[in-house]
Design a protein around this motif. Structure first.
Motif, short mmCIF file in Angstrom:
data_model
loop_
_atom_site.label_atom_id
_atom_site.label_comp_id
_atom_site.label_asym_id
_atom_site.label_seq_id
_atom_site.Cartn_x
_atom_site.Cartn_y
_atom_site.Cartn_z
N ARG A 1 -3.72 -9.01 4.85
CA ARG A 1 -3.97 -7.69 4.23
C ARG A 1 -4.74 -6.79 5.20
O ARG A 1 -4.42 -5.61 5.36
N VAL B 1 -4.63 6.40 -1.82
CA VAL B 1 -4.00 5.12 -1.50
C VAL B 1 -3.94 4.25 -2.76
O VAL B 1 -4.93 4.13 -3.49
N GLY C 1 -3.16 0.42 -3.72
CA GLY C 1 -2.96 -0.92 -3.19
C GLY C 1 -2.71 -1.92 -4.29
O GLY C 1 -3.38 -1.90 -5.33
N TYR D 1 0.86 -1.19 0.00
CA TYR D 1 0.00 0.00 0.00
C TYR D 1 0.89 1.24 0.00
O TYR D 1 1.85 1.32 0.77
N TYR E 1 0.70 5.32 0.46
CA TYR E 1 -0.16 6.38 1.01
C TYR E 1 0.42 7.74 0.61
O TYR E 1 1.49 8.14 1.07
N ARG F 1 -3.46 -3.28 6.98
CA ARG F 1 -4.22 -2.03 6.78
C ARG F 1 -4.64 -1.45 8.14
O ARG F 1 -4.63 -0.23 8.32
#
Length: 468
Positions: free
Chosen positions: A384, A112, A114, A44, A46, A388
């Motif tokens: 996952r 974001v 992913g 991920y 950000y 997160r």
């Protein structure tokens, strides 16, 4: 039923150990989650959106909607789709907004990115997203129009089918800047932006494409980006070896924070939708009497939702569902789902304090709520999801041990604790704000005076429902 075995508080073991993330040396700021993933890597990225103005936030959401669905300088849209399908498990672009340490005044929105892949494809997980965010072409205006029309319709359907969740999100904007940012990125604010944009498409399409390219240039930089990697350490090393700086470079002055969100304003709002039932939300600012923790409120929320509100709003009032929550920022909020009326539910919400103050639960009943809260807290999640969750805690500024503290609050909640919490819900009728999603007939027939009534009915959705 009395003979069935029950778990009590005394049966609850220590919280299961949770692997912690680790900051690692890399070309970009990076956290590594060393969680077993069965040869699947999750990454991920950000990207901080505080470099945008408040008016530009919807463009970031539109950007996220389009990335991965348009062509790049290297591949057409069809070729890119084939590439992603063949080499990656997933590639997603979306926006999130976090409240720093639960503050109502500080918003931290992010775009974001992913991606997931098998271990042997980790190089693709580094290079394909970089191609998309670095070289997407915004020249296929016909395709962009179709994608944005689909997004508008999806939001309209969301308001019709999940109006209770939309009402809670909108209620939060009355008090929280983070919620205001989230609304512009994916709520009513985004819907109204899209509706206005699409209504004047021919006049605005060229400016939109230029604006998207500019927003992408400013957002996708090496300034204030965080990369979160979940998978084996060897895969992490291979990811950075293949990706380097992921095609990102400093944005210079463009990275300066420009986001200034308006001060939240408590008000009574109604949103007209094509439905024969309503979703009734009521909330308030944090109470000065509220010195209780989120763990205590988790227990109180279950008691209110599954006892008092269930009987009053669901059984007597005829709504299909009902609930209460107190957010981690301290906002008390009530909601109903597919409610045949508006005003009766509000009156029942506002009697919650009296019920809680006089609630006389048996030990078995109270322990049932406590045990169910702990079970939800300790519920196993996939790698996952765990990554997160940990990323979210970090981006929200939560200290290490925060979840353990919440768990301790749950276990320490007693009958006396719950009764004393009733004071926090006193006087709702004098300090409340309302948010109702419902048909025009029920809104107008409620006898309530709303500060604003906004028509969200979408002709495309109504036609589709009529044809179905």
């Amino acid at each position: 039923m009395a003979r069935l075995p029950r778990l009590g508080v005394a049966d609850i073991a220590e919280a299961p150990a949770e692997p912690r993330e680790e900051r690692v040396e890399a070309p970009l700021p990076c956290v590594w989650h060393g969680i077993p993933t069965h040869r699947i890597d999750y990454v991920y990225h950000y990207f901080d959106l505080r470099r945008l103005t408040a008016d530009e936030l919807p463009y970031a959401s539109v950007l996220a909607e389009l990335l991965g669905r348009l062509g790049t300088r290297e591949h057409s849209a069809a070729e890119l789709d084939t590439l992603v399908e063949g080499r990656l498990g997933s590639l997603d672009f979306f926006c999130d907004s976090y409240a720093w340490q639960g503050s109502l005044d500080e918003a931290r929105p992010y775009l974001v990115v992913g991606v997931s892949s098998l271990s042997e494809r980790v190089a693709d997980a580094a290079t394909i997203p970089a191609e998309v965010w670095g070289s997407t072409l915004f020249d296929d205006q016909e395709r962009i129009l179709a994608i944005l029309q689909q997004r508008r319709i999806a939001l309209s359907q969301y308001f019709q089918n999940n109006g209770h969740a939309a009402a809670m999100a909108r209620l939060s904007t009355h008090y929280s800047r983070s919620a205001t940012a989230a609304d512009a990125l994916g709520g009513v604010g985004l819907y109204l932006f899209l509706r206005e944009l699409l209504a004047s498409w021919d006049e605005r399409k060229d400016e939109l494409c230029a604006r998207l390219a500019d927003v992408a240039r400013r957002v996708f930089s090496s300034d204030e980006v965080l990369v979160s990697f979940t998978g084996p350490r060897a895969d992490l090393d291979a990811f950075w070896a293949a990706g380097g700086s992921l095609g990102l470079s400093p944005a210079g002055d463009a990275a300066a924070h420009r986001l200034e969100l308006p001060a939240p304003k408590a008000q009574d709002e109604a949103f007209l939708i094509a439905s024969n039932v309503s979703y009734v939300g009521e909330g308030a600012a944090p109470s000065a009497a509220d010195a209780f923790g989120p763990g205590n409120w988790a227990v109180a929320s279950r008691a209110l939702s599954f006892d008092y509100l269930w009987n009053e709003v669901r059984v007597k009032g005829g709504a299909y569902g009902v609930g209460f929550r107190r957010t981690t920022s301290g906002l008390p909020q009530f909601w109903s789902y597919r409610d045949p009326a508006v005003t009766p539910s509000i009156a029942r919400y506002e009697s919650s304090a009296d019920w809680l103050r006089s609630w006389d639960a048996s030990r078995t009943e109270l322990e049932g709520y406590v045990v169910s809260c702990v079970a939800a807290h300790d519920n196993p999640v996939k790698p996952r999801q765990l990554a997160r969750r940990q990323d979210g805690l970090d981006l929200s500024g939560r200290p290490e041990g925060w979840r353990a503290e919440l768990r301790g609050q749950v276990l320490g909640t007693t009958q006396e604790t719950l009764r004393s919490m009733a004071t926090c819900l006193d006087g709702l009728e004098e300090r409340r704000s309302l948010c109702v999603f419902g048909p025009q007939e029920q809104v107008e027939g409620s006898g309530l005076t709303f500060d604003q009534v906004i028509d969200l009915r979408d002709a495309a959705v109504e036609n589709e429902a009529a044809e179905g």
